[in-house]
Design a protein around this motif. Structure first.
Motif, PDB file in Angstrom:
ATOM      1  N   GLY A 442       0.791  -1.230   0.000  1.00 42.06           N
ATOM      2  CA  GLY A 442       0.000   0.000   0.000  1.00 42.06           C
ATOM      3  C   GLY A 442       0.818   1.271   0.000  1.00 42.06           C
ATOM      4  N   MET A 443       2.104   1.153  -0.326  1.00 40.53           N
ATOM      5  CA  MET A 443       2.969   2.338  -0.370  1.00 40.53           C
ATOM      6  C   MET A 443       2.417   3.385  -1.339  1.00 40.53           C
ATOM      7  SD  MET A 443       6.898   2.252  -1.737  1.00 40.53           S
ATOM      8  CE  MET A 443       6.704   1.304  -3.252  1.00 40.53           C
ATOM      9  N   ASN A 444       2.396   4.659  -0.898  1.00 37.88           N
ATOM     10  CA  ASN A 444       2.028   5.724  -1.837  1.00 37.88           C
ATOM     11  C   ASN A 444       3.191   6.693  -2.101  1.00 37.88           C
ATOM     12  OD1 ASN A 444       1.929   7.241   0.537  1.00 37.88           O
ATOM     13  ND2 ASN A 444      -0.317   7.356   0.584  1.00 37.88           N
ATOM     14  N   LEU A 445       4.338   6.421  -1.506  1.00 37.40           N
ATOM     15  CA  LEU A 445       5.546   7.212  -1.768  1.00 37.40           C
ATOM     16  C   LEU A 445       6.750   6.334  -1.452  1.00 37.40           C
ATOM     17  CD1 LEU A 445       6.134  10.153  -2.626  1.00 37.40           C
ATOM     18  CD2 LEU A 445       6.326  10.733  -0.217  1.00 37.40           C
ATOM     19  N   HIS A 446       7.780   6.438  -2.303  1.00 40.41           N
ATOM     20  CA  HIS A 446       8.937   5.543  -2.178  1.00 40.41           C
ATOM     21  C   HIS A 446      10.184   6.399  -2.001  1.00 40.41           C
ATOM     22  CE1 HIS A 446      10.818   1.724  -2.463  1.00 40.41           C
ATOM     23  NE2 HIS A 446      10.862   1.542  -3.767  1.00 40.41           N
ATOM     24  N   VAL A 447      11.033   6.018  -1.060  1.00 39.44           N
ATOM     25  CA  VAL A 447      12.303   6.714  -0.863  1.00 39.44           C
ATOM     26  C   VAL A 447      13.426   5.710  -1.052  1.00 39.44           C
ATOM     27  CG1 VAL A 447      13.769   7.963   0.755  1.00 39.44           C
ATOM     28  CG2 VAL A 447      11.325   8.415   0.689  1.00 39.44           C
ATOM     29  N   PHE A 448      14.383   6.085  -1.877  1.00 35.44           N
ATOM     30  CA  PHE A 448      15.408   5.135  -2.308  1.00 35.44           C
ATOM     31  C   PHE A 448      16.770   5.797  -2.181  1.00 35.44           C
ATOM     32  CE2 PHE A 448      17.977   2.578  -4.969  1.00 35.44           C
ATOM     33  CZ  PHE A 448      17.341   1.369  -5.172  1.00 35.44           C
ATOM     34  N   THR A 449      17.659   5.213  -1.375  1.00 37.17           N
ATOM     35  CA  THR A 449      18.996   5.795  -1.230  1.00 37.17           C
ATOM     36  C   THR A 449      19.994   4.992  -2.049  1.00 37.17           C
ATOM     37  OG1 THR A 449      19.669   4.450   0.679  1.00 37.17           O
ATOM     38  CG2 THR A 449      18.427   6.466   1.148  1.00 37.17           C
ATOM     39  N   THR A 450      20.968   5.694  -2.603  1.00 33.61           N
ATOM     40  CA  THR A 450      21.975   4.991  -3.402  1.00 33.61           C
ATOM     41  C   THR A 450      23.336   5.672  -3.305  1.00 33.61           C
ATOM     42  OG1 THR A 450      22.528   4.091  -5.579  1.00 33.61           O
ATOM     43  CG2 THR A 450      21.344   6.200  -5.558  1.00 33.61           C
ATOM     44  N   GLY A 451      24.372   4.859  -3.265  1.00 30.93           N
ATOM     45  CA  GLY A 451      25.740   5.375  -3.185  1.00 30.93           C
ATOM     46  C   GLY A 451      26.472   5.182  -4.503  1.00 30.93           C
TER      47      GLY A 451
END
Ligand code: CA
Length: 535
Positions: A442-451
């Protein structure tokens, strides 16, 4: 666009290292491009070796067998003596054994209650089931991969011919996948891909407008994918619209129907059905809703040693803000939390939540064991190049995304999150599978970290990407939405970047800002987690 955070070209900085915890006997080199042997830090430590950026330097003389400690956790044992100032790379370390799942601390930590964060809102699409969408998308559910080409063709036509007539609808997305037939559909674990597809079609961003394209002869029949009870939301709407009290029928276009003569008959039929849904979606309007309606999925991909120093701690701070605002935050990636299971079970609100986490870990241990690997299969060549020696070190940097709030629930793979607060959604760490399962939750926003950098994006929800290093943020200035590298540069604090993310989330959720992945329409495929056999 959210690129105001990208720093200008770096000045040459004096040797700079980052030490995570007073008990740590290694630190990481922060300087862009790394440091050469002979480089001297302000406190007199001199490098014995060339050390790449993000890699560890020993702060003491270590004997063979000594514990190497980072994040106040043993990340390995020295395989031979390591002199102070040396590069501590993966080949010098023996990885510790995984933490047993017995005798874990259960709900022992009671984090001090944080004051509620009130008054923050966003503009969202309220759904009949109470959930809130951040985008207004027509999603076309598919029972089986066989129909994917036809749906793609129809989607192109819908976008070209129908969508311009419905300006309040953001997009039309075919939910294609590789499941549906040629699979052992009665195997116990088949429930995971099936409920994943079911729950994705009910994601808040799709407004309850479920339409299904079926082939006809496939194993995953429409009624199995979406049994009557599962689409109460759709039933209600149809009942309201057509004034009937009987169960509304699932809207299915079946390609093998006798009625279809020729390909264009199928396309016309899909377009006709799509237009009914577009009309209803187009009538929806954004309304002001509290920040508590956010359902944020956090994950990382292409991690480096800065992930656990800059981006993930900033996400963790933001997670705490979201939880204080009453929102739902899911952290995931089983193999990246396995080595910190004791930290998680101790933060569980109740013994039941801790038990559920242990159950998910044990299930995953057995799943990996069946494939004759363990959690160490997680790390990639890029992780190692970025300074992460092994999964223990990677996990310690990954877990910090969960912040410090108590963990109030566990979501099994493919299930829908049913409560607010900080939740552990058990998913593989694979970026695409994790994102797919968080969508189902049910996610309505996604946060994605990357190096290391990844252009990852999803068609179904906005993805905010956070760079761990300023060098990446500069080079990928039109792909990264937030530059957490400023923390390592000394130009911003973890709190600064956490607040920046929180405000950006409200803007993105409201449609006031688009993420770079949305701007360029970078859409990764849905990838189902299917632990059951194929046939
Ligand atoms: Ca991941």
């Amino acid at each position: 666009m959210a690129d105001s955070s990208v720093s200008p070209s770096p000045a040459v900085r004096p040797p700079h290292r980052i030490h995570m915890h007073a008990a740590d006997n290694v630190a990481i080199v922060a300087n862009d491009g790394g440091l050469k042997a002979g480089a001297a830090f302000a406190d007199g430590l001199v490098l014995v070796d060339n050390v790449p950026q993000g890699h560890k330097v020993s702060l003491t003389d270590l004997a063979e067998g000594d514990a190497v400690v980072r994040y106040n956790v043993v990340i390995g044992y020295a395989l031979k003596p390591i002199a102070r100032g040396s590069w501590v790379h993966e080949r010098l370390l023996q990885m510790p054994a995984a933490r047993e799942l017995e005798g874990l601390p259960i709900a022992t930590v009671k984090p001090p209650a944080q004051p509620p964060l009130e008054g923050y809102t966003f503009e969202g699409y309220r759904n009949l089931d109470g959930s809130v969408g951040t985008r207004n998308i027509l999603a076309i559910t598919q029972t089986v991969q066989c129909v994917a080409g036809v749906v793609d063709f129809a989607v192109q036509r819908i976008k070209a011919e129908l969508l311009p007539k419905y300006p309040n609808v953001d997009d039309v997305v075919g939910l294609s996948h590789s499941y549906g037939c040629g699979v052992a559909i009665d195997a116990p674990d088949a429930i995971i891909p099936i409920r994943t597809l079911r729950n994705i079609s009910l994601n808040p961003n799709f407004g309850g407008e479920v339409m299904v394209i079926s082939l006809g002869c496939e194993k995953l029949q429409p009624e199995r994918l979406l049994p009557p009870g599962s689409i109460a939301l759709v039933d209600e709407r149809n009942v309201a619209d057509i004034g009937e009290t009987a169960n509304a029928k699932l809207d299915v276009v079946c390609l093998q129907d006798d009625a279809h003569v020729g390909f264009m008959s199928m396309i016309d039929s899909i377009m006709r059905q799509a237009e009914e849904h577009l009309e209803r979606l187009n009538a929806r309007r954004r309304e002001t809703v509290p920040a508590s309606e956010l359902v944020v999925g956090v994950q990382c991909g292409g991690s480096d040693a800065f992930s656990g120093v800059t981006a993930n701690p900033a996400v963790g701070f933001c997670t705490d803000l979201l939880v204080r605002a009453g929102a739902t935050v899911m952290f995931s990636e089983v193999t990246e939390v396995r080595d910190g299971i004791d930290q998680l079970t101790s933060r569980a609100t109740t013994p039941e939540v801790a038990d559920a986490m242990i159950r998910e870990m044990a299930w995953y241990d057995a799943y990996l064991d069946r494939g004759r690997v363990d959690r160490s299969a997680n790390t990639t060549p890029g992780n190692k190049k970025g300074g992460l020696s092994n999964i223990v070190e990677k996990a310690m940097g990954s877990i910090v995304k969960s912040g410090s709030a108590p963990i109030s629930g566990v979501v099994s793979p493919g299930e829908k999150a049913k409560q607010k607060g900080l939740l552990y959604a058990a998913t593989p760490a694979s970026d695409f599978i994790c994102g797919t399962l968080q969508l189902a939750a049910g996610m309505n926003l996604h946060v994605f970290t990357t190096g290391r950098g990844t252009p990852y994006g999803l068609a179904e929800v906005p993805v905010i990407k956070v760079a761990t290093r300023s060098d990446l943020a500069r080079r990928w200035h039109d792909l990264m939405d937030v530059n957490a590298g400023r923390i390592a540069d000394g130009d911003a604090t973890i709190e600064d970047v956490g607040w920046e993310m929180f405000r950006l989330m409200l803007d993105v959720a409201s449609g006031r800002k688009k993420t770079w992945a949305e701007q360029w329409k970078l859409h990764n495929a849905l990838v189902l987690f299917n632990p059951a056999p194929v046939t």
